[in-house]
Motif scaffolding. Sequence first.
Motif, PDB file in Angstrom:
ATOM      1  N   ARG A 275      -8.356   0.275 -11.662  1.00  0.00           N
ATOM      2  CA  ARG A 275      -7.786  -0.653 -10.686  1.00  0.00           C
ATOM      3  C   ARG A 275      -8.331  -2.057 -10.963  1.00  0.00           C
ATOM      4  O   ARG A 275      -8.512  -2.432 -12.108  1.00  0.00           O
ATOM      5  CB  ARG A 275      -8.035  -0.156  -9.268  1.00  0.00           C
ATOM      6  CG  ARG A 275      -7.485   1.258  -9.027  1.00  0.00           C
ATOM      7  CD  ARG A 275      -7.538   1.684  -7.579  1.00  0.00           C
ATOM      8  NE  ARG A 275      -7.136   3.084  -7.469  1.00  0.00           N
ATOM      9  CZ  ARG A 275      -5.877   3.520  -7.428  1.00  0.00           C
ATOM     10  NH1 ARG A 275      -4.888   2.648  -7.481  1.00  0.00           N
ATOM     11  NH2 ARG A 275      -5.596   4.802  -7.336  1.00  0.00           N
ATOM     12  N   LEU A 304      -3.228   5.550  -2.113  1.00  0.00           N
ATOM     13  CA  LEU A 304      -4.480   6.244  -1.820  1.00  0.00           C
ATOM     14  C   LEU A 304      -4.505   6.605  -0.343  1.00  0.00           C
ATOM     15  O   LEU A 304      -4.764   5.748   0.512  1.00  0.00           O
ATOM     16  CB  LEU A 304      -5.675   5.359  -2.171  1.00  0.00           C
ATOM     17  CG  LEU A 304      -5.809   4.972  -3.643  1.00  0.00           C
ATOM     18  CD1 LEU A 304      -6.995   4.030  -3.841  1.00  0.00           C
ATOM     19  CD2 LEU A 304      -5.950   6.212  -4.514  1.00  0.00           C
ATOM     20  N   ARG A 306      -5.697   8.160   3.281  1.00  0.00           N
ATOM     21  CA  ARG A 306      -6.970   8.252   3.991  1.00  0.00           C
ATOM     22  C   ARG A 306      -6.939   9.439   4.931  1.00  0.00           C
ATOM     23  O   ARG A 306      -5.906   9.708   5.525  1.00  0.00           O
ATOM     24  CB  ARG A 306      -7.247   6.948   4.755  1.00  0.00           C
ATOM     25  CG  ARG A 306      -7.372   5.717   3.859  1.00  0.00           C
ATOM     26  CD  ARG A 306      -8.484   5.862   2.847  1.00  0.00           C
ATOM     27  NE  ARG A 306      -8.553   4.728   1.921  1.00  0.00           N
ATOM     28  CZ  ARG A 306      -9.179   4.762   0.749  1.00  0.00           C
ATOM     29  NH1 ARG A 306      -9.770   5.867   0.349  1.00  0.00           N
ATOM     30  NH2 ARG A 306      -9.206   3.703  -0.021  1.00  0.00           N
ATOM     31  N   PRO A 309      -7.669  12.683  -0.702  1.00  0.00           N
ATOM     32  CA  PRO A 309      -6.455  13.039  -1.440  1.00  0.00           C
ATOM     33  C   PRO A 309      -5.602  14.037  -0.674  1.00  0.00           C
ATOM     34  O   PRO A 309      -6.117  14.989  -0.090  1.00  0.00           O
ATOM     35  CB  PRO A 309      -6.999  13.635  -2.743  1.00  0.00           C
ATOM     36  CG  PRO A 309      -8.411  14.044  -2.444  1.00  0.00           C
ATOM     37  CD  PRO A 309      -8.899  13.069  -1.433  1.00  0.00           C
ATOM     38  N   TRP A 313      -0.728  12.898  -3.413  1.00  0.00           N
ATOM     39  CA  TRP A 313      -1.648  12.416  -4.456  1.00  0.00           C
ATOM     40  C   TRP A 313      -1.867  13.474  -5.525  1.00  0.00           C
ATOM     41  O   TRP A 313      -1.786  13.190  -6.729  1.00  0.00           O
ATOM     42  CB  TRP A 313      -2.980  12.015  -3.822  1.00  0.00           C
ATOM     43  CG  TRP A 313      -3.933  11.351  -4.775  1.00  0.00           C
ATOM     44  CD1 TRP A 313      -3.986  10.020  -5.072  1.00  0.00           C
ATOM     45  CD2 TRP A 313      -4.948  11.991  -5.556  1.00  0.00           C
ATOM     46  NE1 TRP A 313      -4.995   9.776  -6.000  1.00  0.00           N
ATOM     47  CE2 TRP A 313      -5.592  10.974  -6.317  1.00  0.00           C
ATOM     48  CE3 TRP A 313      -5.378  13.301  -5.686  1.00  0.00           C
ATOM     49  CZ2 TRP A 313      -6.641  11.241  -7.199  1.00  0.00           C
ATOM     50  CZ3 TRP A 313      -6.423  13.576  -6.567  1.00  0.00           C
ATOM     51  CH2 TRP A 313      -7.047  12.559  -7.307  1.00  0.00           C
ATOM     52  N   ALA A 450     -12.203   9.539  -9.158  1.00  0.00           N
ATOM     53  CA  ALA A 450     -11.316   9.171  -8.054  1.00  0.00           C
ATOM     54  C   ALA A 450     -11.953   9.485  -6.708  1.00  0.00           C
ATOM     55  O   ALA A 450     -11.879   8.677  -5.763  1.00  0.00           O
ATOM     56  CB  ALA A 450      -9.980   9.895  -8.197  1.00  0.00           C
ATOM     57  N   ASP A 454     -12.198   5.827  -5.518  1.00  0.00           N
ATOM     58  CA  ASP A 454     -10.997   5.535  -4.730  1.00  0.00           C
ATOM     59  C   ASP A 454     -11.114   6.007  -3.290  1.00  0.00           C
ATOM     60  O   ASP A 454     -10.608   5.351  -2.367  1.00  0.00           O
ATOM     61  CB  ASP A 454      -9.776   6.188  -5.369  1.00  0.00           C
ATOM     62  CG  ASP A 454      -9.361   5.506  -6.662  1.00  0.00           C
ATOM     63  OD1 ASP A 454      -9.814   4.379  -6.908  1.00  0.00           O
ATOM     64  OD2 ASP A 454      -8.585   6.109  -7.430  1.00  0.00           O
ATOM     65  N   PHE A 455     -11.778   7.152  -3.094  1.00  0.00           N
ATOM     66  CA  PHE A 455     -11.831   7.730  -1.751  1.00  0.00           C
ATOM     67  C   PHE A 455     -13.196   7.570  -1.087  1.00  0.00           C
ATOM     68  O   PHE A 455     -13.377   7.973   0.066  1.00  0.00           O
ATOM     69  CB  PHE A 455     -11.429   9.204  -1.807  1.00  0.00           C
ATOM     70  CG  PHE A 455     -10.010   9.401  -2.262  1.00  0.00           C
ATOM     71  CD1 PHE A 455      -8.951   9.037  -1.456  1.00  0.00           C
ATOM     72  CD2 PHE A 455      -9.737   9.915  -3.519  1.00  0.00           C
ATOM     73  CE1 PHE A 455      -7.637   9.202  -1.876  1.00  0.00           C
ATOM     74  CE2 PHE A 455      -8.430  10.083  -3.953  1.00  0.00           C
ATOM     75  CZ  PHE A 455      -7.374   9.721  -3.129  1.00  0.00           C
TER      76      PHE A 455
END
Length: 538
Positions: A275, A304, A306, A309, A313, A450, A454-455
């Motif tokens: 990203r 992404l 919330r 995932p 996803w 990820a 990402d999470f």
Amino acid sequence: MPAHDSTPYRTQNWTVTKPVASGRDGIVVAQNREAAEAGAAILAAGGNAADAAFATAFALAAVEPWNSGLGGIGFALVLPAGATRATVVDFGPVSSRNTRAADYPLTGREKRDLFTWPEVEGDRNVHGPLSFCIPSAVAGYAALHEAFGTGRPVADLLAPALALARRGLAQDWYTTLKIASSASVLRLYEESARIYLPGGLPPVPPYQGTPGFLPLGRLAETLERLVDGGLRDFYEGGIARDLATDIAALGGIVDREDLARCRAVLRDAPTIAWRDDHLVHTAGGLTAAPTLADVVAGMADVALPRPGPDAAWFSALSTVMRDAYARRLAGLGAAGSGAAGSGTALEPGDTCTTHLTVVDRDGMLVSVTTTLLSSMGSRVVLPKTGVLMNNGVMWFDPRPGSANPIAAGARPLCNMCPVIVTPRTGEGPRLAAGASGGRRILASVYQTLAFLLDFGMEAGAAAHSPRIDVSGPEGTSADARLPQEVRDALAAAGPLTVVEHGVLPINFACPNFVRLESGEATGCSDVASPWSAAVAAG
């Protein structure tokens, strides 16, 4: 119940967790607790992450001999404290200069025991003396020590491995399982059978009490010789002479000149933009890194959800990974099918690797993936040294005219994927990660990153969250713990198999990682790897 979603047979009926290690003085994560403890002790004694990785890697040869060791190969990534670019220590597979494709004639049949693969006469590319690539692990560990270590004596760093080798291999249930899995081939080679099949059978632990320890041939003696003669003795001295003598006696082709030429190579690590926030430093080249870059790019615009995932996803990841593998097979010369001379090549799917990650008190990160390729590698222990040799020739496609052919002094495509992650702006977490598990490595590394990046998962949640596996373009495997809606979405996206995440069968790779943020490090290992551990220094 949907046809794709039949409940897999459960080999275990328990809920298992792995403890998360944390602290400010450094962490070592490895697939064996004793090896991780060896590295953590080096950190506690003032060594840095490179010193600890060196000690851990050698210790793994004594406590987890089926995955890695002195006869192995691999890649490491190192990011010194305060640096912005990682360095690759490349000690990847290289065939002997004496290798000839004609020595590996095809039978015309396909092997279907572990994966579909053209069968070579006598399986000589899979086990035995003609399956050896040049063993470069000692050269790689030496380069790591020389380029990035603190200058601590090799004797100090090898002391834990030497003590463990003198003690022997723990004779517990997991050792029984791993040796039994390779026993049918180990029995073909005299020294291997003598060590690992006492009385002609795999060793078993006592019904009650505590396990004993299995002697490992001359491995401890060889480690002592490395302390006395230096690490290059493995390639240029008495150890090299003994290795070459044993290999020649068995009919192998790796010789003293191959050993003398063996060197690890240091180079700048290629990076992948994650990203707009982070850079992923990789080993590049003929590893899984180019395909990881393809997956990262394919997932860049996926929403992404919330807090974590969801079905959409995972479905997107399944599609992106299957497409990325199709391109890997076509473009990088590693395909699951295709006629001889088609310009594609095959890539073995089931391998048995090990991975370790280290962070020290100053923030140096090290990520090392090292392997014998198959479990127990070539299944050949060389009697004069106790070295269990790799079967790296299996990485080559044995079909004439392929894109990844058996050849002299060649490098095959492999699926190792050590990574280090840095923030683009200097703010945010730094990570070191990787996994064992052949073609399953890529999916586990991507999902681990990820989950963390990402999470925003904490280390324990990232390590314990169920995952999918995509090891090729043909379909997806889903952990049975994933919610029904996720499994349904995956089935709608393509062929799906629902499987258990257990010790054996091995349906998923075994990732581990360390995370560093604001001076506090955390680390965790894979929940289904019974011996693995994250150990904090101090």
